[in-house]
Each structure stands twice: as structure tokens, then as C-alpha cells.
Write an enzyme that holds these catalytic residues in place. Structure first.
Site, mmCIF file in Angstrom:
data_model
loop_
_atom_site.group_PDB
_atom_site.id
_atom_site.type_symbol
_atom_site.label_atom_id
_atom_site.label_comp_id
_atom_site.label_asym_id
_atom_site.label_seq_id
_atom_site.Cartn_x
_atom_site.Cartn_y
_atom_site.Cartn_z
ATOM 1 N N SER A 137 -5.545 4.281 -2.923
ATOM 2 C CA SER A 137 -4.593 3.229 -3.273
ATOM 3 C C SER A 137 -4.836 2.914 -4.732
ATOM 4 O O SER A 137 -5.921 3.197 -5.257
ATOM 5 C CB SER A 137 -4.851 1.982 -2.415
ATOM 6 N N TYR A 150 -10.424 -4.287 1.633
ATOM 7 C CA TYR A 150 -9.595 -3.078 1.648
ATOM 8 C C TYR A 150 -9.815 -2.293 0.356
ATOM 9 O O TYR A 150 -10.035 -1.079 0.394
ATOM 10 C CB TYR A 150 -8.124 -3.464 1.796
#
Length: 279
Positions: A137, A150
């Protein structure tokens, strides 16, 4: 549409989102695809779209990862490309996130990725060829408010990938990380979040959490275009080490690089003063 000399791709987490878009695109262009998800019934329809092997896979189960790789090798004779897409999200400030949710994130996002890598590497080493693609990401390069744990899992995958790249490059194996920004997938709408928020974080993590939910269906990123871009990068003569996807990801990655360089240069003298004096 048919691809000359199709490759064999193993894709994890194909029930929704990036994984499904990637699997569908690969099958549409004639590639051979091992399509996996925790619940195989969610991906059974993809068997009709091309040369697909449908298998259940929970990436946190190392034994099941090995069984999937063994089945793929037996069915197709090889695995050319592993795409580690399976992952989960979680919304909450660092202090708001309890240990069980944090550990679950690492089990799936980090150790799940490591499990599949461990399973395919012996075969890729034996053939002296292969590509491992780890979807992280832009949150694996830049920390974002409200998704700290995360981001931590994705930073960990970036570090694992950088080291693995150096270890396996002499063996003919490529390692690439893909860093998407916000795309129109189910991620922002389906990710778990804290059950009890802390008022002091309402203006930071709380606001970020609400913004993520409001953005569902409006994100700039097109997952179909992303799937095509990933295949193009993998098949390039010199695949990139990092592939930020989306304008926001490209902008954020460039800014992070610029900020890091500026910070190091500003404190360079102090940094260098920490070594023993040269003789």
C-alpha cells in the site's frame, strides 16, 4: 484474446477487490491462473473465464499454502508469478487498537505473505526464474493517521521484500512491491474498526476513519486499470522494484523520498559524528 507463451500466476485473496480484478484480467488475456481465496465457492465462477485452477487458501495456514503450491505445480508444471494480494484492514488510532486486532493484521498481512513466499521459493530457485509480487500500500511507504497498525504491516512487507530481492536476484528471481493509493474496492467499507474510540483522537484518527468510509465508491483508483498495470510491470524486460499505483500514490511516494533526503541532509553532520573517528 490469447497470450503467446502464457505464464502461470498464483494469486491470493481473489474473492473481491484487487485479487479478483487481477485474476479476471489474467484469464481474459489468456494467462494460466491459480485462483485462490479462503472460501473457494466465492471464486468458482472464475473457472469459466479461462485456464484457471480454483483452490481454497487461507494464507495464515502454512501447511495449506504448501498444499496449494504443490497442487499448482502438479497441475501446471510450474509457478512463474506469485501475487500476494490477500490482506485485511483495520481503522483505529494506535492507542485505540487492541493487541488481538493488531496481531490479526500481522498474521494475515505479513505472515500470510511470508507463508506463500516460503512455499514457492524452492520451486523458483530450482528453475532459476520467477517473480514475486507483494501488494502492500502507499501506507507501506508513508504512515497514515487512523490506520497505523495496518501501515505497520505493510511497512514490514516492504522491508521483507527489499531484503528478499537482494537474496534472490542472483538466482534469477524478481521481487516487486505494489503500493496502491485509494481504489474503488471493498477495502474501506469492509475493514474492521475500533469498537471503543478515545475522544482525544476524534479530530485525527476519528476524522480519518469517517473520511475513509465516506470515500467508498468515490476513490480515484480504477482496479481494472491497476490489474493491467501490474501485469505490464511484471512482463517488463526490467520490472520495477516498486510500483506505486494511482496519482495519490505516486505523489506521496515522491514527497516521502524528497522529505527523507531533506531530513538526512539537514542532520548529516550529526549523523556522521556517531562513528569512531577515522584513523
Amino acid at each position: 484474446m490469447s497470450t503467446q507463451n502464457p505464464k502461470v500466476w498464483l494469486v491470493t485473496g481473489c474473492s473481491t477487490g484487487f485479487g479478483r480484478y487481477i485474476a479476471e484480467h489474467l484469464l481474459e488475456v489468456g494467462e494460466k491462473v491459480v485462483v485462490t481465496a479462503r472460501k473457494a465457492d466465492k471464486i468458482a465462477d472464475l473457472e469459466q473465464k479461462g485456464d484457471a485452477l480454483i483452490l481454497p487458501l487461507d494464507v495464515i495456514d502454512r501447511d495449506q499454502c504448501q498444499k496449494v503450491v504443490d497442487a499448482a505445480e502438479a497441475h501446471f508444471g510450474r509457478i512463474d508469478v506469485l501475487i500476494n494480494n490477500a490482506g485485511i484492514g483495520f481503522f483505529g488510532a494506535i492507542e485505540e487498537t487492541d493487541e488481538s486486532n493488531a496481531r490479526r493484521l500481522f498474521d494475515v498481512n505479513f505472515f500470510g505473505t511470508a507463508n506463500t513466499i516460503h512455499s514457492v521459493l524452492p520451486h523458483m530457485r530450482a528453475r532459476r526464474s520467477g517473480t514475486i509480487v507483494n501488494l502492500t500500500s502507499i501506507g507501506g511507504l508513508v504512515g497514515y493517521t487512523g490506520v497505523g497498525y495496518y501501515c505497520a504491516t505493510k511497512f514490514a512487507v516492504e522491508g521483507l521484500s527489499d531484503t528478499l530481492r537482494n537474496e534472490v536476484a542472483p538466482l534469477g528471481i524478481n521481487v516487486m512491491t505494489v503500493e496502491p493509493s485509494a481504489f474503488r474496492t471493498e477495502w474501506a467499507g469492509s475493514s474492521n474498526e475500533v469498537s471503543a474510540s478515545i475522544e482525544d483522537y476524534e479530530a485525527t484518527a476519528g476524522e480519518a476513519r469517517r473520511a475513509y468510509h465516506t470515500s467508498v465508491g468515490k476513490q480515484a483508483g480504477d482496479p481494472a486499470r491497476a490489474a493491467k498495470a501490474i501485469r505490464e510491470a511484471v512482463l517488463a524486460q526490467q520490472p520495477p522494484h516498486h510500483l506505486p499505483l494511482g496519482n495519490d500514490a505516486a505523489d506521496a511516494a515522491l514527497k516521502k523520498a524528497e522529505d527523507l533526503k531533506a531530513n538526512v541532509l539537514a542532520w548529516e553532520a550529526l549523523s556522521r559524528s556517531a562513528d569512531f573517528p577515522a584513523n
